[in-house]
Design an enzyme around this catalytic site. Structure first.
Site, PDB file in Angstrom:
ATOM      1  N   HIS A  22       6.643  37.309  11.466  1.00  0.00           N
ATOM      2  CA  HIS A  22       6.803  35.855  11.597  1.00  0.00           C
ATOM      3  C   HIS A  22       8.254  35.408  11.481  1.00  0.00           C
ATOM      4  O   HIS A  22       8.563  34.357  10.906  1.00  0.00           O
ATOM      5  CB  HIS A  22       5.930  35.117  10.574  1.00  0.00           C
ATOM      6  CG  HIS A  22       5.571  33.720  11.016  1.00  0.00           C
ATOM      7  ND1 HIS A  22       6.342  32.619  10.710  1.00  0.00           N
ATOM      8  CD2 HIS A  22       4.541  33.239  11.756  1.00  0.00           C
ATOM      9  CE1 HIS A  22       5.782  31.545  11.230  1.00  0.00           C
ATOM     10  NE2 HIS A  22       4.698  31.894  11.874  1.00  0.00           N
TER      11      HIS A  22
ATOM     12  N   ASP B 266      -2.846  30.141  14.499  1.00  0.00           N
ATOM     13  CA  ASP B 266      -1.654  30.962  14.230  1.00  0.00           C
ATOM     14  C   ASP B 266      -1.614  31.392  12.761  1.00  0.00           C
ATOM     15  O   ASP B 266      -2.187  30.732  11.891  1.00  0.00           O
ATOM     16  CB  ASP B 266      -0.385  30.137  14.488  1.00  0.00           C
ATOM     17  CG  ASP B 266      -0.156  29.890  15.968  1.00  0.00           C
ATOM     18  OD1 ASP B 266      -1.049  30.183  16.771  1.00  0.00           O
ATOM     19  OD2 ASP B 266       0.930  29.383  16.303  1.00  0.00           O
TER      20      ASP B 266
ATOM     21  N   HIS C 169      -3.737  26.199  12.716  1.00  0.00           N
ATOM     22  CA  HIS C 169      -3.203  27.275  11.867  1.00  0.00           C
ATOM     23  C   HIS C 169      -4.248  27.809  10.902  1.00  0.00           C
ATOM     24  O   HIS C 169      -5.070  27.053  10.371  1.00  0.00           O
ATOM     25  CB  HIS C 169      -1.968  26.772  11.111  1.00  0.00           C
ATOM     26  CG  HIS C 169      -0.792  26.540  12.012  1.00  0.00           C
ATOM     27  ND1 HIS C 169      -0.678  25.418  12.796  1.00  0.00           N
ATOM     28  CD2 HIS C 169       0.282  27.312  12.295  1.00  0.00           C
ATOM     29  CE1 HIS C 169       0.435  25.500  13.509  1.00  0.00           C
ATOM     30  NE2 HIS C 169       1.033  26.640  13.228  1.00  0.00           N
TER      31      HIS C 169
ATOM     32  N   HIS D 158       1.477  37.089  17.256  1.00  0.00           N
ATOM     33  CA  HIS D 158       2.345  36.041  16.691  1.00  0.00           C
ATOM     34  C   HIS D 158       3.489  36.707  15.913  1.00  0.00           C
ATOM     35  O   HIS D 158       3.931  36.177  14.902  1.00  0.00           O
ATOM     36  CB  HIS D 158       1.512  35.119  15.799  1.00  0.00           C
ATOM     37  CG  HIS D 158       2.172  33.825  15.438  1.00  0.00           C
ATOM     38  ND1 HIS D 158       2.891  33.067  16.333  1.00  0.00           N
ATOM     39  CD2 HIS D 158       2.233  33.130  14.266  1.00  0.00           C
ATOM     40  CE1 HIS D 158       3.348  31.981  15.729  1.00  0.00           C
ATOM     41  NE2 HIS D 158       2.977  32.005  14.463  1.00  0.00           N
TER      42      HIS D 158
HETATM   43 ZN   LIG Z   1       3.402  30.639  12.933  1.00  0.00          ZN
END
Ligand SMILES: [Zn+2]
Length: 243
Positions: free
Chosen positions: A117, A62, A213, A113
């Site tokens: 954000h 992500d 991540h 995503h």
């Molecule tokens: Zn995130």
């Protein structure tokens, strides 16, 4: 006289008990109706695992692209010969288009995503179309600018995992697939590589979708060890499924 008073008291007690039962039941019922998930929850497509019989696992990253960590991740994945899924932020694609092209050219899949954000539970539902569709459009452009065939995707992972009734309802109505996970080591908090490796591998099960991540330097360093341990268990890697 005594008996009459006693009977009267018992009646009152019974009535009070009955009333409190009704009130408690009403409170529970009310709480359920306030909380209950929206009906579309049941119909919302979501993927969190490959399935019990699968020998495949997926690495998902992500928050990228990131100027420091994306090149490290791409190098680690290439060396390990693993194709992964990057849940990218649309604004990151705008800022670092060359990194997005490298993700695509290396054979990885892109998924959504959000554009900025934002946690969907903290913004107005009127902003959902921009947050979600702008990123899908940016992903399509990234495939095209890399000279690759577009891999159509409706896979979306909400920032911070934030979902509420309005967000679930929006995703359902707009044919979005919720991209969830089944293995989460919490590498967003930037633990050292050995902790990421041991956290992922100690819980690793066939079919897992591993949440990581594109944000810290520990994660790329943990990739070789994670891949080695998974292959040792007879597991193979592929980008996350769309269906
Ligand atoms: Zn995130």
């Amino acid at each position: 006289m005594f008996l009459e008073g006693y009977t009267q008291k018992t009646r009152w007690r019974r009535a009070a008990r009955g009333l409190s039962f009704v009130m408690i039941a009403a409170a529970i019922w009310g709480a359920y109706f306030a909380w209950r998930p929206p009906a579309p929850t049941l119909g919302l497509r979501h993927i969190e695992h490959w399935g019990r019989d699968s020998r495949t696992v997926s690495l998902t990253f992500d928050d990228g692209p990131h100027p420091l960590t994306t090149p490290l991740l791409l190098a680690a994945l290439k060396r390990a010969n693993v194709k992964a899924t990057f849940f990218v932020v649309g604004d990151g694609l705008r800022l670092y288009p060359e990194l997005a092209r490298r993700m695509v050219r290396d054979g990885h899949s892109l998924a959504n995503h959000s554009q900025y954000h934002f946690n969907l539970t903290r913004i107005s539902p009127t902003e959902y179309p921009h947050e979600i569709e702008t990123c899908f459009a940016a992903i399509e452009r990234a495939y095209k600018s890399a000279g690759k065939e577009v891999r159509p995707t409706r896979l979306f992972r909400p920032p911070g995992g934030g979902l509420n009734r309005e967000a679930i309802d929006y995703l359902y109505r707009n044919d979005v697939t919720l991209g969830w996970w089944s293995n989460n080591v919490g590498d967003w908090a930037r633990p050292p590589a050995w902790k990421i490796w041991s956290g992922v591998t100690s819980n690793l099960r066939p079919g897992d979708i591993i949440l990581l991540h594109d944000a810290g330097v520990g994660t790329p360093q943990a990739i070789p060890g994670i891949v080695k341990a998974a292959r040792h268990q007879g597991l193979e890697f592929a980008p996350m499924p769309e269906q």
